[in-house]
Design an enzyme around this catalytic site. Structure first.
Site, PDB file in Angstrom:
ATOM      1  CG  ASP A  67      -0.235  -0.555   2.475  1.00  0.00           C
ATOM      2  OD1 ASP A  67       1.236  -0.008   2.293  1.00  0.00           O
ATOM      3  OD2 ASP A  67      -1.209  -1.103   3.049  1.00  0.00           O
ATOM      4  CG  ASP A 136      -8.624  -2.070  12.018  1.00  0.00           C
ATOM      5  OD1 ASP A 136      -7.980  -2.277  11.507  1.00  0.00           O
ATOM      6  OD2 ASP A 136      -9.090  -0.853  10.969  1.00  0.00           O
ATOM      7  CG  HIS A 138      -5.648  -2.902   8.890  1.00  0.00           C
ATOM      8  ND1 HIS A 138      -5.858  -1.566   9.509  1.00  0.00           N
ATOM      9  CD2 HIS A 138      -4.295  -2.391   8.458  1.00  0.00           C
ATOM     10  CE1 HIS A 138      -4.668  -0.385   9.490  1.00  0.00           C
ATOM     11  NE2 HIS A 138      -3.428  -1.900   9.784  1.00  0.00           N
ATOM     12  CD  GLU A 143      -8.263   0.970   8.125  1.00  0.00           C
ATOM     13  OE1 GLU A 143      -8.420  -0.274   8.826  1.00  0.00           O
ATOM     14  OE2 GLU A 143      -8.169   2.029   8.452  1.00  0.00           O
TER      15      GLU A 143
HETATM   16  C1  F6R Z   1       1.126  -1.130   6.191  1.00  0.00           C
HETATM   17  C2  F6R Z   1       0.616  -2.767   6.458  1.00  0.00           C
HETATM   18  C3  F6R Z   1      -0.247  -2.345   7.336  1.00  0.00           C
HETATM   19  C4  F6R Z   1       0.402  -2.518   8.588  1.00  0.00           C
HETATM   20  C5  F6R Z   1      -0.375  -2.342   9.633  1.00  0.00           C
HETATM   21  C6  F6R Z   1       0.137  -2.609  11.400  1.00  0.00           C
HETATM   22  O1  F6R Z   1       2.345  -1.784   4.669  1.00  0.00           O
HETATM   23  O2  F6R Z   1      -0.092  -3.060   5.229  1.00  0.00           O
HETATM   24  O3  F6R Z   1      -1.557  -3.661   7.915  1.00  0.00           O
HETATM   25  O4  F6R Z   1       0.685  -3.805   8.443  1.00  0.00           O
HETATM   26  O5  F6R Z   1      -1.262  -1.044   9.436  1.00  0.00           O
HETATM   27  O6  F6R Z   1       0.881  -2.061  11.085  1.00  0.00           O
HETATM   28  P1  F6R Z   1       1.838  -1.872  12.434  1.00  0.00           P
HETATM   29  O7  F6R Z   1       3.049  -2.698  11.680  1.00  0.00           O
HETATM   30  O8  F6R Z   1       2.405  -0.094  12.258  1.00  0.00           O
HETATM   31  O9  F6R Z   1       0.950  -1.694  13.794  1.00  0.00           O
END
Ligand code: F6R
Length: 259
Positions: A67, A136, A138, A143
């Protein structure tokens, strides 16, 4: 799903590094799917170390990131392009033209998404996708409520994700509201996946994703339907798993031939 629980993030990253190194030994031109955020940082440090100390080469590797924020240029310090350059690409021998991150500044977002899907397909598909998980549920930025068959597209971040990610920005108002993300269906097309999660703050969502019902309200739960997924978590993130003892027993008694 294989659930691997280790005391620390570094031990989890070392297992992840070994899995990726073994893949590269078998297939020097493998296609990796990559994530950003805090979670993959120890893995990327380990890969950089293996490149430096063990001559692990990424010269033929292709990568696709999950992303990117819409509206941030690649040299913005909060963009995922910048993150990848700092945390991994700048430390290994990967060819920059073999790395792919959605262009958050594309004028035509819809075409950008279709071209991203085409590029993944033309590469032969992702051999191994690295994932973190949002508090959450994702994966990528899919989401809760995302279609479980979705493809790369624009998404609006939830208030919770904006709040979680505000730590990378000066304040939450600076977090972009939109992103381009691979879809849940795109992620599920990967031949294999590793989901990492660390810390107590991820314990609730890990138990839902691994042991709860499969639901679009917890997008990561779809991984229960994939034939080749490893969930590698530290003890804190594993602390709310009902079958914790069993997962530890399985890992401790893993036959040698299973790598
Ligand atoms: C980032 C992504 C998100 C993160 C998730 C966890 O490329 O795709 O799904 O893996 O938001 O973020 P952290 O690792 O910062 O807790």
């Amino acid at each position: 799903m294989e659930i691997i629980i280790r005391p620390t993030q570094e031990q989890c990253a070392s297992i992840g590094g070994r899995i990726i190194a073994n893949l590269i030994k078998r297939k020097s031109d493998a296609v990796l799917g990559l994530a950003t955020g805090s979670t993959p940082i120890p893995l990327y440090s380990e890969l950089a170390r293996m490149h430096k100390d063990e001559e692990l080469s990424f010269s033929e590797i292709t990568t696709f990131n999950l992303d990117e924020y819409i509206g941030l240029s690649g040299d913005h310090p909060c963009s995922y392009q910048f993150f990848m350059n700092e945390e991994l690409f700048g430390k290994i021998d990967i060819r920059s033209d073999f790395t792919h991150i959605p262009n958050g500044e594309a004028e035509d977002i819809e075409s950008e998404c279709l071209e991203y899907e085409d590029a993944i397909r033309s590469s032969g598909g992702i051999d191994l996708q690295v994932l973190g998980i949002g508090s959450d549920g994702h994966i990528g930025f899919n989401e809760p409520g995302s279609s479980l068959g979705s493809r790369t597209r624009i998404k609006t971040l939830t208030g919770k994700t904006i709040e979680d990610n505000a730590r990378f920005f000066d304040n939450s108002n600076q977090v972009p509201r939109h992103c381009i993300t691979m879809g849940v269906g795109t992620i599920m097309d990967s031949a294999s996946l590793i989901l990492f999660a660390f810390g107590e703050g991820k314990a609730d969502i890990i138990s839902k994703a691994v042991e709860g019902p499969v639901s679009a309200m917890v997008p990561a739960s779809i991984l229960q339907l994939h034939p080749s997924v490893k969930v590698i978590v530290d003890e804190a993130a594993a602390s709310k798993l009902a079958n914790l003892d069993y997962y530890n027993e399985v890992y401790a008694n893993k036959p040698d031939w299973q790598e």
